[in-house]
Design a protein around this motif. Structure first.
Motif, short mmCIF file in Angstrom:
data_model
loop_
_atom_site.label_atom_id
_atom_site.label_comp_id
_atom_site.label_asym_id
_atom_site.label_seq_id
_atom_site.Cartn_x
_atom_site.Cartn_y
_atom_site.Cartn_z
N GLN A 46 0.71 -1.15 -0.13
CA GLN A 46 0.00 0.06 -0.04
C GLN A 46 0.79 1.31 -0.04
OE1 GLN A 46 -2.24 0.98 3.46
NE2 GLN A 46 -4.25 1.37 1.97
N SER A 72 -9.25 -4.25 -10.23
CA SER A 72 -8.28 -5.27 -9.41
C SER A 72 -8.12 -6.46 -10.17
CB SER A 72 -8.57 -5.28 -7.96
OG SER A 72 -8.62 -4.06 -7.20
N PHE A 75 -3.68 -8.25 -6.53
CA PHE A 75 -4.37 -7.19 -5.44
C PHE A 75 -5.93 -7.89 -4.89
CE2 PHE A 75 -2.13 -4.69 -9.04
CZ PHE A 75 -1.40 -3.99 -7.82
N GLU A 76 -6.15 -7.16 -3.96
CA GLU A 76 -7.56 -7.72 -3.24
C GLU A 76 -8.68 -7.49 -4.18
OE1 GLU A 76 -9.91 -7.23 1.09
OE2 GLU A 76 -8.33 -5.78 0.34
N THR A 118 -13.23 -2.41 -1.67
CA THR A 118 -12.12 -3.24 -1.22
C THR A 118 -10.75 -2.70 -1.36
OG1 THR A 118 -12.20 -3.94 -3.53
CG2 THR A 118 -13.08 -5.70 -1.80
N THR A 119 -10.35 -2.08 -2.47
CA THR A 119 -9.18 -1.18 -2.56
C THR A 119 -9.24 -0.07 -1.80
OG1 THR A 119 -8.79 -2.45 -4.69
CG2 THR A 119 -7.35 -0.74 -3.96
N TRP A 140 -2.40 1.03 -4.24
CA TRP A 140 -1.41 -0.23 -4.09
C TRP A 140 -0.52 -0.33 -5.43
CZ3 TRP A 140 -1.74 -3.82 0.00
CH2 TRP A 140 -2.87 -3.65 0.98
N ASP A 190 -2.79 -0.39 -8.37
CA ASP A 190 -4.22 -0.29 -8.30
C ASP A 190 -4.91 0.98 -7.50
OD1 ASP A 190 -6.67 -1.77 -8.67
OD2 ASP A 190 -6.17 -2.89 -7.05
N GLU A 240 -7.98 2.88 -5.52
CA GLU A 240 -9.26 3.10 -5.12
C GLU A 240 -10.17 3.51 -6.21
OE1 GLU A 240 -9.53 4.86 -1.18
OE2 GLU A 240 -11.33 5.79 -1.74
#
Ligand SMILES: Nc1nc2c(ncn2[C@@H]2O[C@H](COP(=O)(O)OP(=O)(O)O)[C@@H](O)[C@H]2O)c(=O)[nH]1
Ligand SMILES: [Mg+2]
Length: 144
Positions: free
Chosen positions: A8, A51, A62-63, A74-75, A79, A94, A96
């Motif tokens: 992150q 992601s 990535f989540e 999630t994000t 990241w 990645d 938000e």
């Protein structure tokens, strides 16, 4: 340091992760790549599949949203992850999602700043949207 889920770089409050970046550069040997590297970023609305697309394309981890745990953000923040087996050294970023319920309609500061960051830092910026959103305003990220 675990690199599988990436690192992150900037948290949801906009704080830059200086120590994390140092660890990332050491663990991935980024510092040794000199000027030969590329950065690919992705922006677009929340849950548009950013992601997932990055993971499929660049073999990152990535989540992703798990629909069985409810629909939501999630994000958070920004990241980064090293893409495996791509030459030259390539970093996937990645972001938000824009237009999130969690931040509310009045708080667009983070999405504006993070989009500007993507444009400034990345060699390639992917804008992810569903095809039916072409021609829409916010859904197509046109304000950015
Ligand atoms: N049907 C469908 N679902 C997708 C596709 N891409 C991603 N998803 C799902 O959409 C949800 C949101 O994806 P995610 O990658 O977390 O979106 P992000 O918020 O933009 O990063 C997840 O449950 C994914 O499994 C796609 O091409 N088709
Ligand atoms: Mg995401």
């Amino acid at each position: 340091m675990k690199m599988e889920q990436g690192m992150q770089l900037i948290d949801g409050n906009g704080k830059f992760n200086v120590d994390g970046l140092k660890d990332f550069m050491t663990a991935t040997e980024f510092a040794q790549s000199g000027l030969s590297y590329a950065i690919v970023a992705i922006i677009g609305s929340q849950s548009s599949g950013k992601s997932t697309l990055m993971n499929q394309t660049f073999h990152t981890n990535f989540e992703e949203m798990d629909a069985y745990n409810g629909r939501g953000q999630t994000t958070k923040g920004i990241w980064i992850a090293k893409c495996s087996d791509i030459d030259p050294f390539t970093i996937a970023m990645d972001f938000e999602g824009t237009d999130s319920n969690q931040r509310g309609e009045d708080d667009t500061a983070f999405e504006k700043q993070s989009t500007l960051f993507a444009l400034a830092i990345a060699d390639v910026v992917l804008i992810n949207m569903w095809y039916k959103d072409i021609g829409l305003e916010n859904a197509a990220s046109r304000p950015f």
